[in-house]
Design an enzyme around this catalytic site. Structure first.
Site, PDB file in Angstrom:
ATOM      1  N   LYS A  51      33.631  50.633  41.776  1.00  0.00           N
ATOM      2  CA  LYS A  51      34.611  50.030  40.897  1.00  0.00           C
ATOM      3  C   LYS A  51      35.450  49.171  41.837  1.00  0.00           C
ATOM      4  O   LYS A  51      35.864  49.599  42.855  1.00  0.00           O
ATOM      5  CB  LYS A  51      35.459  50.867  40.397  1.00  0.00           C
ATOM      6  N   LYS A  85      33.034  46.173  45.928  1.00  0.00           N
ATOM      7  CA  LYS A  85      33.529  44.999  45.817  1.00  0.00           C
ATOM      8  C   LYS A  85      32.687  43.833  45.687  1.00  0.00           C
ATOM      9  O   LYS A  85      31.581  44.278  46.236  1.00  0.00           O
ATOM     10  CB  LYS A  85      34.571  44.802  46.896  1.00  0.00           C
ATOM     11  N   ASP A  97      39.578  39.599  40.864  1.00  0.00           N
ATOM     12  CA  ASP A  97      40.300  39.564  42.307  1.00  0.00           C
ATOM     13  C   ASP A  97      40.879  38.238  42.321  1.00  0.00           C
ATOM     14  O   ASP A  97      40.918  37.395  41.231  1.00  0.00           O
ATOM     15  CB  ASP A  97      39.440  40.135  43.418  1.00  0.00           C
ATOM     16  N   THR A 137      48.963  45.510  38.753  1.00  0.00           N
ATOM     17  CA  THR A 137      48.935  45.383  39.989  1.00  0.00           C
ATOM     18  C   THR A 137      50.312  45.486  40.550  1.00  0.00           C
ATOM     19  O   THR A 137      50.825  46.065  41.418  1.00  0.00           O
ATOM     20  CB  THR A 137      47.794  44.548  40.713  1.00  0.00           C
ATOM     21  N   SER A 157      42.520  49.478  35.258  1.00  0.00           N
ATOM     22  CA  SER A 157      41.117  49.523  34.920  1.00  0.00           C
ATOM     23  C   SER A 157      40.691  50.816  34.523  1.00  0.00           C
ATOM     24  O   SER A 157      39.782  50.580  33.567  1.00  0.00           O
ATOM     25  CB  SER A 157      40.362  48.983  36.298  1.00  0.00           C
TER      26      SER A 157
HETATM   27  P1  NDP Z   1      45.114  35.091  42.738  1.00  0.00           P
HETATM   28  O1  NDP Z   1      43.908  34.210  42.825  1.00  0.00           O
HETATM   29  O2  NDP Z   1      45.789  35.282  41.156  1.00  0.00           O
HETATM   30  O3  NDP Z   1      46.508  34.776  43.462  1.00  0.00           O
HETATM   31  C1  NDP Z   1      46.433  34.493  44.737  1.00  0.00           C
HETATM   32  C2  NDP Z   1      47.689  33.880  45.292  1.00  0.00           C
HETATM   33  O4  NDP Z   1      47.814  33.856  46.732  1.00  0.00           O
HETATM   34  C3  NDP Z   1      47.648  32.202  44.700  1.00  0.00           C
HETATM   35  O5  NDP Z   1      48.972  32.011  44.222  1.00  0.00           O
HETATM   36  C4  NDP Z   1      47.206  31.675  46.080  1.00  0.00           C
HETATM   37  O6  NDP Z   1      47.530  30.256  46.140  1.00  0.00           O
HETATM   38  C5  NDP Z   1      47.976  32.412  47.182  1.00  0.00           C
HETATM   39  N1  NDP Z   1      47.160  32.168  48.497  1.00  0.00           N
HETATM   40  C6  NDP Z   1      46.178  32.348  48.767  1.00  0.00           C
HETATM   41  N2  NDP Z   1      45.728  32.169  50.030  1.00  0.00           N
HETATM   42  C7  NDP Z   1      47.132  32.250  50.530  1.00  0.00           C
HETATM   43  C8  NDP Z   1      47.502  31.746  51.749  1.00  0.00           C
HETATM   44  N3  NDP Z   1      46.794  31.726  52.921  1.00  0.00           N
HETATM   45  N4  NDP Z   1      48.925  31.712  51.957  1.00  0.00           N
HETATM   46  C9  NDP Z   1      49.839  31.510  50.906  1.00  0.00           C
HETATM   47  N5  NDP Z   1      49.405  31.893  49.746  1.00  0.00           N
HETATM   48  C10 NDP Z   1      47.915  31.951  49.417  1.00  0.00           C
HETATM   49  O7  NDP Z   1      45.014  36.608  43.155  1.00  0.00           O
HETATM   50  P2  NDP Z   1      45.638  38.061  42.948  1.00  0.00           P
HETATM   51  O8  NDP Z   1      46.992  38.034  42.725  1.00  0.00           O
HETATM   52  O9  NDP Z   1      44.764  38.673  41.796  1.00  0.00           O
HETATM   53  O10 NDP Z   1      45.206  38.803  44.563  1.00  0.00           O
HETATM   54  C11 NDP Z   1      45.930  38.412  45.536  1.00  0.00           C
HETATM   55  C12 NDP Z   1      45.914  39.722  46.513  1.00  0.00           C
HETATM   56  O11 NDP Z   1      45.947  40.912  45.787  1.00  0.00           O
HETATM   57  C13 NDP Z   1      44.562  39.769  46.996  1.00  0.00           C
HETATM   58  O12 NDP Z   1      44.519  40.343  48.271  1.00  0.00           O
HETATM   59  C14 NDP Z   1      43.859  40.718  46.113  1.00  0.00           C
HETATM   60  O13 NDP Z   1      42.655  41.483  46.817  1.00  0.00           O
HETATM   61  C15 NDP Z   1      44.910  41.625  45.919  1.00  0.00           C
HETATM   62  N6  NDP Z   1      44.635  42.727  44.870  1.00  0.00           N
HETATM   63  C16 NDP Z   1      44.303  42.141  43.590  1.00  0.00           C
HETATM   64  C17 NDP Z   1      44.505  42.898  42.483  1.00  0.00           C
HETATM   65  C18 NDP Z   1      44.118  42.475  40.923  1.00  0.00           C
HETATM   66  O14 NDP Z   1      44.155  43.288  40.168  1.00  0.00           O
HETATM   67  N7  NDP Z   1      44.096  41.159  40.897  1.00  0.00           N
HETATM   68  C19 NDP Z   1      44.483  44.259  42.500  1.00  0.00           C
HETATM   69  C20 NDP Z   1      44.730  44.918  44.035  1.00  0.00           C
HETATM   70  C21 NDP Z   1      44.962  44.073  44.928  1.00  0.00           C
HETATM   71  P3  NDP Z   1      47.160  29.325  45.158  1.00  0.00           P
HETATM   72  O15 NDP Z   1      47.960  29.290  43.845  1.00  0.00           O
HETATM   73  O16 NDP Z   1      47.574  27.748  45.741  1.00  0.00           O
HETATM   74  O17 NDP Z   1      45.704  29.245  44.939  1.00  0.00           O
HETATM   75  O1  2IT Z   2      41.675  45.177  44.636  1.00  0.00           O
HETATM   76  C1  2IT Z   2      41.827  45.482  43.723  1.00  0.00           C
HETATM   77  O2  2IT Z   2      42.076  46.721  43.531  1.00  0.00           O
HETATM   78  C2  2IT Z   2      41.253  44.925  42.557  1.00  0.00           C
HETATM   79  N1  2IT Z   2      40.915  43.695  42.738  1.00  0.00           N
HETATM   80  C3  2IT Z   2      41.180  45.306  41.315  1.00  0.00           C
HETATM   81  C4  2IT Z   2      39.877  46.224  41.049  1.00  0.00           C
HETATM   82  C5  2IT Z   2      39.548  46.847  39.596  1.00  0.00           C
HETATM   83  O3  2IT Z   2      38.458  47.211  39.678  1.00  0.00           O
HETATM   84  O4  2IT Z   2      40.510  46.782  38.745  1.00  0.00           O
END
Ligand code: NDP
Ligand code: 2IT
Length: 447
Positions: A93, A129, A169, A213, A379
């Site tokens: 997952k 992943k 992600d 998250t 999830s």
């Molecule tokens: P998104 O794609 O929704 O958003 C990512 C954001 O980060 C965007 O606003 C992007 O900018 C910005 N960004 C990317 N690179 C940079 C950088 N180098 N400097 C500043 N800002 C940056 O992704 P998520 O919010 O889903 O994921 C963010 C993080 O959280 C990742 O590490 C992911 O692995 C982690 N995560 C996500 C989960 C989920 O359920 N989605 C669960 C747990 C962890 P721009 O808008 O310009 O593209």
């Molecule tokens: O980093 C993470 O935990 C995620 N992108 C969410 C994974 C999931 O299966 O909901």
């Protein structure tokens, strides 16, 4: 002299040797191994049976070609990945990431982290992943759809509700999950809701998954602060990113009485001392898919530019963008501004020297595998609803998320204490996650 299989340095060196050039994966492994000394003292059987070495080796890694055509008819070839890291606790997952920087190293570090994060949720989830080096920016809806369909045409054979269950992600949200699910359904001729999570609410998705998250990160930060006698109410907060995790972390912090004064995107830092107007951020990022510069154009109190985000003074910092975005320079800046707590919304956003500085200074530090586990936990709640053909209310689902985050916090806190690292959530999360996976693996014989 320690026998080699008991020696964590030897194990780490071996991982580096066998995975050349994979610096993010090595960093993630090093961080976990750094916490495991006391576990091996208590459980020498884990060393004898080489559980750590086995956990550091993914069960399966799939790399595949994704050909697709853009709107002008030009052909593009991307590379897709799915690393099925560990299935001791349940089906693999973890999310799919679409970003031009994605290489096998990225997916391996994320899959490794995911294994322990998922264990911490207490839900029956293995770790995996995936993703692709595809850049969805500036692509039309049709192009992203064709890309998703081409990716699933290869990926579907590795998936299944009892086998491997991807989600979103970076760069993958409900829109992409829809196109992926549509193609899976078409190829398999099965309405197998439980094969993907983060689905739309009309077709098997769960309320609260979108928010989970970010909400979870805020809840974890609140629990850390409460354990030391304060809270988010009245705190000044800085959040990096403006994506799924950042937006809903901001929303929950605001609900809890915190003032979020800055966030960011890949183009720069948005500073609004009067407090971020989340409706404007949502419109920019969720609807118009544009830069935060648009926010600053319509709000005179705000500025947007290249100034480093972590220079904005705050009590609490929530890095929610990407890996290694908060380094030792940023950590020093946070410390000199009096920051009291950092909770990682992103996966591995703080560099190891930043984490060391923060811990040494006594800052409350919530590592990603605990603090951002609310997304994958929800999830699992989505999978439960799919399996029972049920759908729960927002309030019921949110209550469950809240309980899970409070329990993860307590588990990390108590485990750190039990293993002689009181107050160190990094040690608590790594030890609690690892021991759960290791015990399960030990029960299965040599796997
Ligand atoms: P998104 O794609 O929704 O958003 C990512 C954001 O980060 C965007 O606003 C992007 O900018 C910005 N960004 C990317 N690179 C940079 C950088 N180098 N400097 C500043 N800002 C940056 O992704 P998520 O919010 O889903 O994921 C963010 C993080 O959280 C990742 O590490 C992911 O692995 C982690 N995560 C996500 C989960 C989920 O359920 N989605 C669960 C747990 C962890 P721009 O808008 O310009 O593209
Ligand atoms: O980093 C993470 O935990 C995620 N992108 C969410 C994974 C999931 O299966 O909901």
């Amino acid at each position: 002299m320690a026998r080699p299989e008991f020696d964590l340095t030897t194990i780490y060196d071996d991982v580096v040797r066998r995975n050349p050039g994979e610096v993010d994966f090595a960093q993630a492994v090093r961080e976990v191994l750094g916490s495991l000394g006391p576990v091996l003292n208590k459980h020498p059987e884990f060393a004898r049976s080489k559980i750590i070495q086995r956990i550091c080796e993914p069960e399966r890694q799939v790399i595949f070609r994704i050909p697709w055509q853009d709107d002008t008819g030009e052909i593009h070839i991307n590379r897709g990945f799915r690393v099925e890291f560990n299935s001791a606790l349940g089906p693999y997952k973890g999310g799919l990431r679409f970003h031009p920087s994605v290489v096998l190293d990225t997916v391996k570090f994320l899959g490794f982290e995911q294994t322990f994060k998922n264990a911490l949720t207490g839900m029956p989830l293995g770790g995996g992943k995936g993703g692709a080096d595809f850049d969805p920016k500036e692509r039309s809806d049709d192009e992203v759809m064709r890309f998703c369909q081409s990716m699933m045409t290869e990926l579907y054979r590795h998936l299944g509700e009892y086998t491997d269950v991807p989600a979103g992600d970076m760069g993958v949200g409900t829109r992409e999950i829809g196109w992926l699910f549509g193609q899976y359904k078409r190829i398999t001729n099965r309405y197998e809701s439980g094969v993907l999570t983060g689905k739309g609410l009309d077709w098997g998705g769960s309320l609260v998954r979108k928010e989970a998250t970010g909400y979870g990160v805020a809840i974890f930060a609140e629990e850390m602060l409460r354990a030391s006698g304060t809270g988010l109410d009245g705190a000044t907060v800085v959040v990096s990113g403006a994506g799924n995790v950042a937006i809903y972390a901001i929303e929950k912090v605001q609900q809890m009485g915190g003032l979020v004064v800055a966030c960011s995107d890949s183009g720069g830092t948005l500073h609004d001392p009067s407090g971020i107007d989340l409706d404007v951020v949502k419109r920019c990022k969720e609807v118009e898919r544009t830069s935060l510069a648009a926010y600053a154009h319509e709000r005179p109190t705000a500025s947007y530019g290249p100034a480093p985000l972590w220079e904005v003074p705050c009590d609490v910092a929530l890095p929610c963008a990407t890996q290694n975005e908060l380094d030792h320079v940023a950590a020093k800046q946070l410390l000199s501004n009096g920051c009291r707590a950092v909770a990682e919304g992103a996966n591995m956003p703080c560099t190891p020297d930043a984490v060391a500085l923060l811990l040494e200074a006594g800052v409350l530090f919530g590592p990603g595998k605990a603090a951002n586990a609310g997304g994958v936990a929800t999830s699992a709640l989505e999978m439960q609803q799919n399996a029972s053909r049920d759908s729960w209310t927002f309030a019921h689902t949110e209550e469950k998320l809240d309980e899970i985050m409070v329990t993860i916090h307590r588990t990390c806190h108590e485990t750190a204490e039990e293993y002689g690292s009181a107050g160190n959530y990094v040690a608590g999360a790594n030890i609690a996650g690892f021991t759960k996976v290791a015990h399960a693996m030990a029960s299965f014989g040599l796997i």
